[in-house]
Design a protein around this motif. Sequence first.
Motif, PDB file in Angstrom:
ATOM      1  N   ALA A   1       0.834  -1.206   0.000  1.00 46.37           N
ATOM      2  CA  ALA A   1       0.000   0.000   0.000  1.00 46.37           C
ATOM      3  C   ALA A   1       0.867   1.255   0.000  1.00 46.37           C
ATOM      4  CB  ALA A   1      -0.929  -0.006   1.206  1.00 46.37           C
ATOM      5  N   ARG A   2       1.948   1.244   0.770  1.00 42.66           N
ATOM      6  CA  ARG A   2       2.835   2.404   0.801  1.00 42.66           C
ATOM      7  C   ARG A   2       3.545   2.585  -0.546  1.00 42.66           C
ATOM      8  NH1 ARG A   2       3.666   4.844   5.663  1.00 42.66           N
ATOM      9  NH2 ARG A   2       2.975   3.732   7.533  1.00 42.66           N
ATOM     10  N   TYR A   3       3.950   1.489  -1.151  1.00 47.44           N
ATOM     11  CA  TYR A   3       4.607   1.584  -2.454  1.00 47.44           C
ATOM     12  C   TYR A   3       3.643   2.134  -3.505  1.00 47.44           C
ATOM     13  CZ  TYR A   3       7.159   0.222  -6.659  1.00 47.44           C
ATOM     14  OH  TYR A   3       7.807   0.236  -7.869  1.00 47.44           O
ATOM     15  N   ARG A   4       2.413   1.687  -3.453  1.00 49.06           N
ATOM     16  CA  ARG A   4       1.405   2.177  -4.401  1.00 49.06           C
ATOM     17  C   ARG A   4       1.161   3.673  -4.180  1.00 49.06           C
ATOM     18  NH1 ARG A   4      -1.901  -1.425  -3.369  1.00 49.06           N
ATOM     19  NH2 ARG A   4      -3.210  -0.362  -1.844  1.00 49.06           N
ATOM     20  N   ALA A   5       1.074   4.099  -2.906  1.00 50.56           N
ATOM     21  CA  ALA A   5       0.866   5.519  -2.603  1.00 50.56           C
ATOM     22  C   ALA A   5       2.069   6.349  -3.025  1.00 50.56           C
ATOM     23  CB  ALA A   5       0.599   5.691  -1.109  1.00 50.56           C
ATOM     24  N   LEU A   6       3.277   5.783  -2.870  1.00 48.33           N
ATOM     25  CA  LEU A   6       4.493   6.489  -3.292  1.00 48.33           C
ATOM     26  C   LEU A   6       4.491   6.703  -4.802  1.00 48.33           C
ATOM     27  CD1 LEU A   6       7.304   7.594  -2.530  1.00 48.33           C
ATOM     28  CD2 LEU A   6       8.194   5.271  -2.847  1.00 48.33           C
ATOM     29  N   ARG A   7       4.053   5.714  -5.525  1.00 49.71           N
ATOM     30  CA  ARG A   7       3.986   5.822  -6.980  1.00 49.71           C
ATOM     31  C   ARG A   7       2.998   6.911  -7.397  1.00 49.71           C
ATOM     32  NH1 ARG A   7       4.111   0.531 -10.730  1.00 49.71           N
ATOM     33  NH2 ARG A   7       4.579   1.556 -12.698  1.00 49.71           N
ATOM     34  N   GLU A   8       1.890   7.009  -6.686  1.00 47.04           N
ATOM     35  CA  GLU A   8       0.883   8.003  -7.021  1.00 47.04           C
ATOM     36  C   GLU A   8       1.327   9.430  -6.704  1.00 47.04           C
ATOM     37  OE1 GLU A   8      -2.691   6.912  -5.027  1.00 47.04           O
ATOM     38  OE2 GLU A   8      -3.101   5.183  -6.316  1.00 47.04           O
ATOM     39  N   VAL A   9       2.141   9.585  -5.655  1.00 48.03           N
ATOM     40  CA  VAL A   9       2.513  10.933  -5.217  1.00 48.03           C
ATOM     41  C   VAL A   9       3.766  11.447  -5.924  1.00 48.03           C
ATOM     42  CG1 VAL A   9       4.104  10.409  -3.293  1.00 48.03           C
ATOM     43  CG2 VAL A   9       2.552  12.358  -3.119  1.00 48.03           C
ATOM     44  N   ALA A  10       4.570  10.556  -6.510  1.00 48.65           N
ATOM     45  CA  ALA A  10       5.855  10.960  -7.104  1.00 48.65           C
ATOM     46  C   ALA A  10       5.745  12.119  -8.097  1.00 48.65           C
ATOM     47  CB  ALA A  10       6.534   9.757  -7.752  1.00 48.65           C
ATOM     48  N   PRO A  11       4.749  12.142  -9.005  1.00 46.94           N
ATOM     49  CA  PRO A  11       4.680  13.273  -9.954  1.00 46.94           C
ATOM     50  C   PRO A  11       4.465  14.625  -9.280  1.00 46.94           C
ATOM     51  CG  PRO A  11       3.317  11.443 -10.694  1.00 46.94           C
ATOM     52  CD  PRO A  11       3.720  11.132  -9.294  1.00 46.94           C
ATOM     53  N   LEU A  12       3.993  14.633  -8.035  1.00 49.47           N
ATOM     54  CA  LEU A  12       3.731  15.881  -7.331  1.00 49.47           C
ATOM     55  C   LEU A  12       4.958  16.393  -6.583  1.00 49.47           C
ATOM     56  CD1 LEU A  12       0.266  14.947  -5.781  1.00 49.47           C
ATOM     57  CD2 LEU A  12       0.735  15.961  -8.008  1.00 49.47           C
TER      58      LEU A  12
ATOM     59  N   VAL B   1      -0.566  21.088  -8.603  1.00 47.50           N
ATOM     60  CA  VAL B   1      -0.918  20.998  -7.178  1.00 47.50           C
ATOM     61  C   VAL B   1      -0.380  22.203  -6.417  1.00 47.50           C
ATOM     62  CG1 VAL B   1       1.068  19.680  -6.315  1.00 47.50           C
ATOM     63  CG2 VAL B   1      -1.172  19.343  -5.287  1.00 47.50           C
ATOM     64  N   LEU B   2       0.728  22.776  -6.883  1.00 53.06           N
ATOM     65  CA  LEU B   2       1.232  23.993  -6.241  1.00 53.06           C
ATOM     66  C   LEU B   2       0.262  25.149  -6.446  1.00 53.06           C
ATOM     67  CD1 LEU B   2       3.335  25.475  -4.649  1.00 53.06           C
ATOM     68  CD2 LEU B   2       4.726  25.682  -6.697  1.00 53.06           C
ATOM     69  N   LEU B   3      -0.327  25.257  -7.626  1.00 49.94           N
ATOM     70  CA  LEU B   3      -1.325  26.295  -7.866  1.00 49.94           C
ATOM     71  C   LEU B   3      -2.560  26.071  -6.993  1.00 49.94           C
ATOM     72  CD1 LEU B   3      -1.146  26.605 -11.755  1.00 49.94           C
ATOM     73  CD2 LEU B   3      -0.053  28.065 -10.048  1.00 49.94           C
ATOM     74  N   TRP B   4      -2.991  24.831  -6.868  1.00 51.84           N
ATOM     75  CA  TRP B   4      -4.148  24.535  -5.994  1.00 51.84           C
ATOM     76  C   TRP B   4      -3.831  24.897  -4.543  1.00 51.84           C
ATOM     77  CZ3 TRP B   4      -4.660  18.952  -8.286  1.00 51.84           C
ATOM     78  CH2 TRP B   4      -5.267  19.027  -9.545  1.00 51.84           C
ATOM     79  N   GLU B   5      -2.611  24.562  -4.116  1.00 51.11           N
ATOM     80  CA  GLU B   5      -2.217  24.835  -2.732  1.00 51.11           C
ATOM     81  C   GLU B   5      -2.157  26.337  -2.481  1.00 51.11           C
ATOM     82  OE1 GLU B   5      -1.243  23.104   1.012  1.00 51.11           O
ATOM     83  OE2 GLU B   5      -1.756  22.103  -0.865  1.00 51.11           O
ATOM     84  N   LEU B   6      -1.676  27.095  -3.446  1.00 51.95           N
ATOM     85  CA  LEU B   6      -1.629  28.548  -3.301  1.00 51.95           C
ATOM     86  C   LEU B   6      -3.026  29.115  -3.129  1.00 51.95           C
ATOM     87  CD1 LEU B   6       0.992  29.572  -6.013  1.00 51.95           C
ATOM     88  CD2 LEU B   6       1.310  29.537  -3.546  1.00 51.95           C
TER      89      LEU B   6
END
Length: 433
Positions: A341-352, A366-371
Motif C-alpha cells: 500500500a505504501r509503495y502504491r501511494a508512493l507511486r501516485e505521489v511521485a509526480p507531485l 498541485v502547487l497552484l491549488w495549494e496557493l
Amino acid sequence: MELQENAIHERRRWMMPQLDLRYNSSIGTVHEFAASKYFVRMMMTHPWRTRDPSLAEIFIIPADVEPVYLEASGPCSAQHYQQHLWASLDAVFEKPYVRVRQGADHFWMMSSNDPERMIEKHAPALAEHLRSLNHLHFMSVGVIELFPLRSLMALPVVGERDSFVLNGTRRKRAWRCSMPVPFVHSFPFSNQGSAFVSFQVWMRRKFLFYHQFSGFYQDDYSRLLRVQALKIPSVARSSDSVWVGDRFVESEELARGFRSSRFCFAIAGRRGGPTRKFYDAVANACIPVVVSDQWPFSFAPFPHHVRHEDYAVFIPEERWLKDLTGVIRQLEGMPLRELAARYRALREVAPLLVYDRPDSHALGAVLLWELQKNCGAGAPRDEQRYPVDVPLSRPKPNKPVNGTAVAAHLLSQSGPHALVWRKDPKLAMRYVG
C-alpha cells in the motif's frame, strides 16, 4: 548567471562530487535549492498557462533574492542588493493587473530556504515595508524561519498522534504567507528513467535500509541524529541488508543506493531543516523514513492535497535516539500488505514531488491549488497559523489527489511541449508570452 556558469565551466571545480552544485541538467547535475529555476521553466509550458493577464488567477514572480548570485563588485554587486529588490518590486507594481487585488494573487518564488532572514539582513527597509502589506506571498524550498535556530520546537502532545505544541520564546516573524516547495533531487535529470516497477520486482531490491550522509554542514544535534544511523548494521537482523555511510560519494554511487533499497532515511538537517534525501528517495521509488519532528509543519509540501503518512514513515526524534532497535524492528516487520500500500501511494505521489519528468506538470498544478487554498487574500499570517504554546494539528487533506492521474490528464493537454522547458531553456522562452 550566464557569466557565472561560464566561469564554473572554466574552473571545472564544480565537477567534484562534494561540490555537485550546478543548475543545468543538460550538463549532468543539479543544485538542491534550484527549485525556483526549474519551477519557472516548467510553468512556461504548463497547459494551464495563459498569455492574457486578465484571465490569470495566479501570478508567479521569478525574482530570486539569493545575494550569492550577485557579483563581488560593480553595478550588480551585493552592495546594491536592496536597490535590486526595490526595483523588482516597483516593476511588478507598475503592472495594472497587480493592483486589482493589491498583489494578493502574486507569489514570489525563491530558491533559498530562509528568504525572510535573507531580506531582513540585506534589505531591512524592504523587509519592514513587506511586513506591513497584505500581498506578495513567498514560496521557498522549506520554511526554516518558522522555527528560527530551533528556538521553537514542535513537541508532540502526550497521547495525541497528530497534535503538537510549538514551545519557545521566539515567534515566527510576521510575514504574509510562506509555503514550502519540493527540493530538487540530487541526480542528473536527463538520465532518469522510471524507478517504479511492479511491486514484486521492487521487493527484490538488495538492501532494506539506506542512508548516506555528511556531518560537515550539520549542527551538533542534527549530527547526533544522523550518526545514529551508523548503528543500524549492528541492530538489524541482517547487516547485509543495510547500506549506511558518513562520507561523500560519487553521484552515481549515491543514486545506486537509493535505487537498490526499500527504506531510505531522511533525517533532520542543520537547525532541524529539511533534507533533499526525502526527494531523492521519492524520485527513486524508495520509501522515505522521516526522522524530523518539524518536517510535517514547516517542510511538508502540499499538506492540503497530499497525505504524506500514506507512503512515508515518520519516526519521532526522541524515539530514534532512545529506541533505535524498536524502530528497525518496526520497519523489518512491516506486513507485506502495508508495504504494498505504501509503495502504491508512493507511486501516485511521485509526480507531485519531483521536477523534470514527463509527469512533472502535476507538481505545478498541485502547487497552484495549494496557493489558492492556503494563501491569497484573507489568508492568515504565518504567526497566526503557528502560534506559540497552543496545540496544533497537522494539516491533512480530506481527499488526497492522485498525482499519476493528474499527470495523465495534463500530459493529454500539453502534447509535444510538455518537456521543452527542460531540453532547451532558450526554446522555452518562446512560450513566455
